[in-house]
Design a protein around this motif. Structure first.
Motif, PDB file in Angstrom:
ATOM      1  N   PRO A  17       6.172  11.582   2.723  1.00 38.15           N
ATOM      2  CA  PRO A  17       7.437  11.178   1.813  1.00 38.15           C
ATOM      3  C   PRO A  17       6.934  10.636   0.635  1.00 38.15           C
ATOM      4  CG  PRO A  17       7.957  10.219   3.990  1.00 38.15           C
ATOM      5  CD  PRO A  17       6.563  10.543   4.042  1.00 38.15           C
ATOM      6  N   ALA A  18       5.789   9.914   0.263  1.00 32.66           N
ATOM      7  CA  ALA A  18       5.452   9.313  -0.941  1.00 32.66           C
ATOM      8  C   ALA A  18       5.370  10.532  -1.928  1.00 32.66           C
ATOM      9  CB  ALA A  18       4.161   8.404  -0.684  1.00 32.66           C
ATOM     10  N   VAL A  19       4.832  11.786  -1.451  1.00 35.35           N
ATOM     11  CA  VAL A  19       4.635  12.834  -2.256  1.00 35.35           C
ATOM     12  C   VAL A  19       5.820  13.819  -2.125  1.00 35.35           C
ATOM     13  CG1 VAL A  19       3.086  14.896  -2.573  1.00 35.35           C
ATOM     14  CG2 VAL A  19       2.097  12.808  -1.718  1.00 35.35           C
ATOM     15  N   SER A  20       6.243  13.956  -1.087  1.00 34.44           N
ATOM     16  CA  SER A  20       7.434  15.161  -0.984  1.00 34.44           C
ATOM     17  C   SER A  20       8.574  14.478   0.011  1.00 34.44           C
ATOM     18  CB  SER A  20       6.988  16.590  -0.773  1.00 34.44           C
ATOM     19  OG  SER A  20       8.197  17.331  -0.549  1.00 34.44           O
ATOM     20  N   GLY A  21       9.541  13.570  -0.477  1.00 37.01           N
ATOM     21  CA  GLY A  21      10.343  13.031   0.630  1.00 37.01           C
ATOM     22  C   GLY A  21      11.853  13.677   0.355  1.00 37.01           C
ATOM     23  N   ALA A  22      12.527  12.642  -0.103  1.00 36.19           N
ATOM     24  CA  ALA A  22      14.044  12.941  -0.142  1.00 36.19           C
ATOM     25  C   ALA A  22      14.115  14.039  -1.398  1.00 36.19           C
ATOM     26  CB  ALA A  22      14.657  11.642  -0.411  1.00 36.19           C
ATOM     27  N   PHE A  23      14.880  15.089  -1.318  1.00 31.41           N
ATOM     28  CA  PHE A  23      15.093  15.863  -2.395  1.00 31.41           C
ATOM     29  C   PHE A  23      13.956  16.692  -2.711  1.00 31.41           C
ATOM     30  CE2 PHE A  23      18.669  12.826  -2.125  1.00 31.41           C
ATOM     31  CZ  PHE A  23      19.631  13.685  -1.644  1.00 31.41           C
ATOM     32  N   GLY A  24      13.029  16.795  -1.992  1.00 29.67           N
ATOM     33  CA  GLY A  24      11.505  17.057  -2.533  1.00 29.67           C
ATOM     34  C   GLY A  24      10.650  16.361  -3.488  1.00 29.67           C
ATOM     35  N   MET A  35       0.906  -1.089   0.139  1.00 29.74           N
ATOM     36  CA  MET A  35       0.091   0.094  -0.025  1.00 29.74           C
ATOM     37  C   MET A  35       0.923   1.187  -0.104  1.00 29.74           C
ATOM     38  SD  MET A  35      -3.047   1.231   2.647  1.00 29.74           S
ATOM     39  CE  MET A  35      -3.707  -0.439   2.899  1.00 29.74           C
ATOM     40  N   LYS A  36       1.991   1.341   0.762  1.00 30.80           N
ATOM     41  CA  LYS A  36       2.862   2.419   0.817  1.00 30.80           C
ATOM     42  C   LYS A  36       3.400   2.683  -0.518  1.00 30.80           C
ATOM     43  CE  LYS A  36       5.728   3.095   4.247  1.00 30.80           C
ATOM     44  NZ  LYS A  36       6.981   3.208   5.211  1.00 30.80           N
ATOM     45  N   TRP A  37       3.835   1.453  -1.099  1.00 29.60           N
ATOM     46  CA  TRP A  37       4.259   1.728  -2.588  1.00 29.60           C
ATOM     47  C   TRP A  37       3.290   2.439  -3.528  1.00 29.60           C
ATOM     48  CZ3 TRP A  37       7.134  -3.285  -3.404  1.00 29.60           C
ATOM     49  CH2 TRP A  37       8.045  -3.903  -2.416  1.00 29.60           C
ATOM     50  N   SER A  38       2.110   2.142  -3.224  1.00 31.81           N
ATOM     51  CA  SER A  38       0.984   2.503  -4.313  1.00 31.81           C
ATOM     52  C   SER A  38       0.616   3.952  -4.242  1.00 31.81           C
ATOM     53  CB  SER A  38      -0.358   1.590  -4.238  1.00 31.81           C
ATOM     54  OG  SER A  38      -0.691   1.907  -2.846  1.00 31.81           O
ATOM     55  N   PHE A  39       1.204   4.520  -3.101  1.00 35.79           N
ATOM     56  CA  PHE A  39       0.967   5.868  -2.758  1.00 35.79           C
ATOM     57  C   PHE A  39       1.955   6.754  -3.953  1.00 35.79           C
ATOM     58  CE2 PHE A  39      -0.420   4.985   1.712  1.00 35.79           C
ATOM     59  CZ  PHE A  39      -1.623   4.818   1.314  1.00 35.79           C
ATOM     60  N   ILE A  40       2.927   6.366  -4.551  1.00 36.03           N
ATOM     61  CA  ILE A  40       3.759   7.004  -5.145  1.00 36.03           C
ATOM     62  C   ILE A  40       3.076   7.426  -6.324  1.00 36.03           C
ATOM     63  CG2 ILE A  40       5.904   6.622  -6.572  1.00 36.03           C
ATOM     64  CD1 ILE A  40       6.714   7.024  -3.718  1.00 36.03           C
ATOM     65  N   PRO A  41       3.097   8.732  -6.594  1.00 29.55           N
ATOM     66  CA  PRO A  41       2.246   9.304  -7.686  1.00 29.55           C
ATOM     67  C   PRO A  41       2.975   8.753  -9.180  1.00 29.55           C
ATOM     68  CG  PRO A  41       3.199  10.908  -6.615  1.00 29.55           C
ATOM     69  CD  PRO A  41       3.623   9.954  -5.889  1.00 29.55           C
ATOM     70  N   ASP A  55      21.246  17.497   6.447  1.00 27.43           N
ATOM     71  CA  ASP A  55      20.985  18.451   7.456  1.00 27.43           C
ATOM     72  C   ASP A  55      20.784  17.771   9.013  1.00 27.43           C
ATOM     73  OD1 ASP A  55      20.103  21.059   7.301  1.00 27.43           O
ATOM     74  OD2 ASP A  55      18.940  20.428   5.560  1.00 27.43           O
ATOM     75  N   ARG A  56      20.591  18.454   9.906  1.00 27.15           N
ATOM     76  CA  ARG A  56      20.170  17.919  11.319  1.00 27.15           C
ATOM     77  C   ARG A  56      19.202  17.055  11.483  1.00 27.15           C
ATOM     78  NH1 ARG A  56      22.290  22.109  15.173  1.00 27.15           N
ATOM     79  NH2 ARG A  56      20.772  21.057  16.814  1.00 27.15           N
ATOM     80  N   GLY A  57      19.231  15.897  11.718  1.00 24.07           N
ATOM     81  CA  GLY A  57      17.918  14.805  11.780  1.00 24.07           C
ATOM     82  C   GLY A  57      16.860  15.498  12.592  1.00 24.07           C
ATOM     83  N   GLN A  58      16.138  16.345  12.141  1.00 21.34           N
ATOM     84  CA  GLN A  58      14.868  16.780  12.872  1.00 21.34           C
ATOM     85  C   GLN A  58      13.442  16.197  12.126  1.00 21.34           C
ATOM     86  OE1 GLN A  58      15.895  20.880  13.746  1.00 21.34           O
ATOM     87  NE2 GLN A  58      16.336  20.420  15.909  1.00 21.34           N
ATOM     88  N   PRO A  59      12.608  15.579  12.625  1.00 19.49           N
ATOM     89  CA  PRO A  59      11.575  15.139  12.112  1.00 19.49           C
ATOM     90  C   PRO A  59      10.743  16.397  11.262  1.00 19.49           C
ATOM     91  CG  PRO A  59      11.873  14.114  14.223  1.00 19.49           C
ATOM     92  CD  PRO A  59      12.806  15.206  14.028  1.00 19.49           C
ATOM     93  N   ARG A  60      10.219  16.129  10.176  1.00 20.88           N
ATOM     94  CA  ARG A  60       9.169  17.202   9.494  1.00 20.88           C
ATOM     95  C   ARG A  60       8.007  16.655   9.830  1.00 20.88           C
ATOM     96  NH1 ARG A  60      11.580  16.049   3.344  1.00 20.88           N
ATOM     97  NH2 ARG A  60      13.459  16.937   3.499  1.00 20.88           N
ATOM     98  N   LEU A  61       7.096  17.699   9.702  1.00 21.84           N
ATOM     99  CA  LEU A  61       5.430  17.839   9.895  1.00 21.84           C
ATOM    100  C   LEU A  61       5.179  16.768   8.807  1.00 21.84           C
ATOM    101  CD1 LEU A  61       4.150  21.184  11.128  1.00 21.84           C
ATOM    102  CD2 LEU A  61       3.705  18.935  11.991  1.00 21.84           C
ATOM    103  N   LYS A  62       4.117  16.075   8.775  1.00 29.37           N
ATOM    104  CA  LYS A  62       3.386  15.415   7.891  1.00 29.37           C
ATOM    105  C   LYS A  62       2.004  15.846   8.008  1.00 29.37           C
ATOM    106  CE  LYS A  62       5.468  11.195   9.280  1.00 29.37           C
ATOM    107  NZ  LYS A  62       5.775   9.747   9.353  1.00 29.37           N
ATOM    108  N   PRO A  63       1.100  15.831   6.873  1.00 32.92           N
ATOM    109  CA  PRO A  63       1.679  15.860   5.524  1.00 32.92           C
ATOM    110  C   PRO A  63       2.559  17.201   5.250  1.00 32.92           C
ATOM    111  CG  PRO A  63      -0.543  16.557   5.622  1.00 32.92           C
ATOM    112  CD  PRO A  63      -0.215  16.200   7.060  1.00 32.92           C
ATOM    113  N   PRO A  64       3.149  16.955   4.053  1.00 32.91           N
ATOM    114  CA  PRO A  64       3.343  15.992   3.071  1.00 32.91           C
ATOM    115  C   PRO A  64       4.196  14.912   3.327  1.00 32.91           C
ATOM    116  CG  PRO A  64       5.175  17.670   2.441  1.00 32.91           C
ATOM    117  CD  PRO A  64       3.946  18.318   3.805  1.00 32.91           C
ATOM    118  N   ILE A  87      15.220  11.458   6.332  1.00 30.61           N
ATOM    119  CA  ILE A  87      15.501  12.286   5.190  1.00 30.61           C
ATOM    120  C   ILE A  87      16.068  13.408   5.139  1.00 30.61           C
ATOM    121  CG2 ILE A  87      14.024  13.344   3.283  1.00 30.61           C
ATOM    122  CD1 ILE A  87      11.926  11.077   3.760  1.00 30.61           C
ATOM    123  N   GLU A  88      15.693  14.293   6.166  1.00 28.76           N
ATOM    124  CA  GLU A  88      16.643  15.392   6.549  1.00 28.76           C
ATOM    125  C   GLU A  88      17.978  15.138   6.622  1.00 28.76           C
ATOM    126  OE1 GLU A  88      15.889  19.040   7.313  1.00 28.76           O
ATOM    127  OE2 GLU A  88      13.727  18.398   6.416  1.00 28.76           O
TER     128      GLU A  88
END
Ligand SMILES: Cc1cc2nc3c(=O)[nH]c(=O)nc-3n(C[C@H](O)[C@H](O)[C@H](O)COP(=O)(O)O)c2cc1C
Ligand code: FES
Lengths: 177, 455
Positions: free
Chosen positions: B205-212, B73-79, B194-203, B188-189
């Protein structure tokens, strides 16, 4: 002391640049390489890396200081990292640290006056079923430790044996306690 | 040094660890010729991406990094056709105390992970992958780098892999000593430098993860399971477990602490905890009795010994108010003081909090300090409740769940073993109250304020 990449580090740097879509991503891998080369991250080395990556020195320091693995202070020739997390604690890591402190006459977090040893308490090294464990110089892994083995390991290191970057080599050199 | 190998226990089913005890199991020759390796990747590159995703969905494969999110299911979220590159990132940061399954796979079976990553990359249309490994795991890094080099030499990585027309580049990326970097957005950060500080979700990673760009982050064991599923089919995988999509396949349990034979054991997902500890691991140490255990790493709420009759799967443990997490069972026997264990647990999270969310930064520290006061004989009854309150005030109120990871086990220990904490409490008149320690300018400022107030 001025710093610049050794030819080997330069080669690694050039290769790393080809592996990522953005230059910034090279920062952490190259800091690793620099640290393994000179033993720590001197202010000059961080400034140099910043220059090579087009980053501000403050940015490099900000990143480096976030991660416990990066050493912003000079450490001993042999850094003895004892895992202090749960499974190792249950199997006696406190006694291992106490033994090292007694043998070397320094506290955890300190470096011996001769510059040979530092003791560090670290978190879980993913070897919990062979606890307690200690890693020497980020590589040399000692599992199922007891106080006797700790004494042997320290004695071998004092003779300049052990602590090599390769287990097989350590066996060949008789550096296995 | 790699951990000592031992023959499989009769109850074990080695799928992920198949071929583990072969000499030189980490070389491409052994993996490919003796163990039939890379057949999964070979099959995957010739399959339609959707067919791979469907097979993995049907198999019931769940994320083995802790959350158990269904992999397909996670893979299926990749646009599809976002026009951006897609990244596949393997989470090999293995930092959850008590966990050592990923390390075993990387040290002994690095090619199985590469095999799985090629398959997953084919499913999500990724041409670039990274394996984010804890830098302390030197042997794992060395073996992975060697494995990748061998795979490039054979044409299994790089351009036109297996002659399929697909490309896939893979790089090992070292972490730098930070537990929080195991959280996928912090990872991903960190990957981005970068410093490893978690990002707010959403977005997400399936939409905007590594290198945007769209990104899938999967655990080592999740990815290493994929070749087997593609080769043997979803049905086979389901039956390895309890034959339900919520509980399929095998699971590598990491067992450590006060138990006779600690180690890693690959068993059907949902094996009873009593069977795991008493039969597979040989029971308690001589003369001891089990007292409690963490069933899923040090973030999981404790189970007392009389709760051990439980299936070790996601849903059964959740029903008992705890979790499977990383499948790391840390066993405590009757010698152990729960407040001491609790103090150590809280200290770990206080140390590892990244500091960006105040409830977590302050809450983990206060929890640790309150418990420490008790353990040192300087605490009161009220401190027990303050610790509980600190836990309640941080859990669920932060960007990532590190605060929950601290609050859950601590709360469970106080609730299940409250008498042990109370036995340590002293009358309030005998101890100095807890005040936050401050120094430097802030201390001067506070002194000035106090002075003005008294004037
Ligand atoms: C504080 C924290 C630490 C984590 N550490 C790890 C870790 O060491 N390894 C891992 O695979 N997942 C870890 N995770 C889970 C990841 O965020 C993510 O869910 C996982 O990598 C997804 O892979 P999976 O779906 O294959 O399980 C952690 C999560 C949190 C909140
Ligand atoms: S607790 Fe020491 S290696 Fe895991």
């Amino acid at each position: 002391m001025a710093y610049e990449f050794s030819p080997e580090t330069e080669k690694k740097f050039q290769w790393l640049l080809t592996r990522y879509p953005k230059k910034d991503a090279v920062l952490i891998p190259i800091l690793h390489k620099v640290q393994s080369e000179i033993g720590w991250l001197s202010p000059e080395s961080m400034e140099y890396v910043a220059g090579r990556l087009g980053l501000s020195p403050a940015r490099v320091r900000e990143v480096a200081s976030f991660y416990t693995f990066f050493r912003l202070d000079r450490k001993g020739k042999y850094v003895l990292q004892v895992c202090q997390t749960m499974s190792c604690y249950l199997r006696g890591s406190d006694e291992i640290v106490a033994k090292l402190q007694q043998l070397l006459g320094i506290q955890a977090g300190e470096t011996s006056a001769d510059g040979l040893f530092s003791i560090e308490k670290v978190e879980c090294l993913a070897s919990c079923s062979t606890a307690p464990v200690m890693q020497v110089n980020d590589w040399d892994f000692h599992e199922e430790l007891d106080l006797e083995r700790v004494e042997k390991i320290v004695a071998l290191l004092k003779q300049g044996r052990g602590g090599h970057a390769c287990y097989e080599k350590r066996v060949a050199d008789g550096g296995v306690a | 040094m790699a951990q000592k190998l031992r023959p499989a226990h009769p109850l074990e089913t080695r799928v992920l660890l198949q071929g583990f005890d072969e000499p030189s199991s980490w070389t491409i020759d052994v993996y490919e010729k003796k163990l039939g390796g890379y057949a999964g990747a070979r099959k995957a590159v010739a399959m339609a991406p959707d067919a791979i995703i469907t097979e993995v969905k049907n198999s019931g494969l769940r994320g083995l990094g802790g959350a158990g999110f269904p992999a397909g299911m996670k893979w299926s979220f990749i646009p599809k056709n976002s026009g951006k590159p897609v990244y596949l990132v393997c989470n090999a940061d293995e930092g959850e105390p008590g966990t050592f399954k990923d390390r075993q796979i990387m040290e002994h079976m690095p090619h199985r992970l590469v095999d799985g990553m090629i398959s997953a990359a084919s499913a999500i249309g990724s041409e670039t992958g990274y394996i984010y490994v804890r830098c302390e795991l030197r042997l794992a890094i060395e073996r992975l780098e060697k494995a990748i080099e061998e795979a490039y030499a054979k044409g299994y990585l790089g351009k036109n892999i297996f002659g399929s027309g697909r490309n896939f580049d893979l790089t090992v990326h070292p972490g730098a000593g930070s537990y929080i970097c195991g959280e996928e957005t912090a990872l991903i950060e960190s990957l981005e430098g970068d410093r490893g500080q978690p990002r707010l979700k959403p977005p997400f990673p399936a939409v905007s993860g590594a290198f945007g760009c769209p990104t899938v982050v999967n655990n080592v064991a999740t990815l290493a399971n994929v070749p087997g599923i593609l080769l043997n089919g979803a049905e086979w995988f389901l039956k390895l477990g309890q034959n339900t999509p919520r509980s399929a396949g095998t699971f590598v349990y990491s067992v450590s602490g006060d138990v006779k034979n600690p180690g890693f054991y690959e068993l059907p997902l949902g094996t009873n905890l009593n069977v795991l500890l008493n039969e597979v691991c040989g029971g308690p140490l001589p003369g001891r009795k089990f007292k409690a255990c963490y069933p899923g790493g040090s973030s999981s709420p404790l189970l007392t010994a009389d709760e051990f009759d439980v299936k070790m799967d996601f849903d059964s443990l959740a029903a008992k108010g705890t979790m499977l997490g990383s499948g790391a069972v840390i066993v405590l026997d009757d010698r152990r003081s729960i407040p001491e264990v609790c103090m150590r647990t809280a200290r770990f999270y206080a140390h590892e909090s990244c500091g960006q969310c105040v409830p977590c930064r302050e809450g983990t520290k206060w929890t640790y300090l309150m418990i420490k006061r008790l353990v040192k004989g300087e605490g009161t009854q009220a401190d027990i409740d303050k610790a509980l309150q600190a836990c309640a005030n941080m859990a669920g109120k932060t960007i990532c769940v590190l605060s929950d990871a601290c609050a859950m086990p601590v709360t469970s220990m106080i609730k299940k073993f409250r008498a042990e904490f109370e036995a340590l409490a002293r009358p309030a008149s005998e101890v100095t109250p807890a005040v936050p320690k401050v120094s430097g300018q802030l201390a001067e400022l506070m002194a000035a304020v106090r002075e003005r107030q008294t004037r």
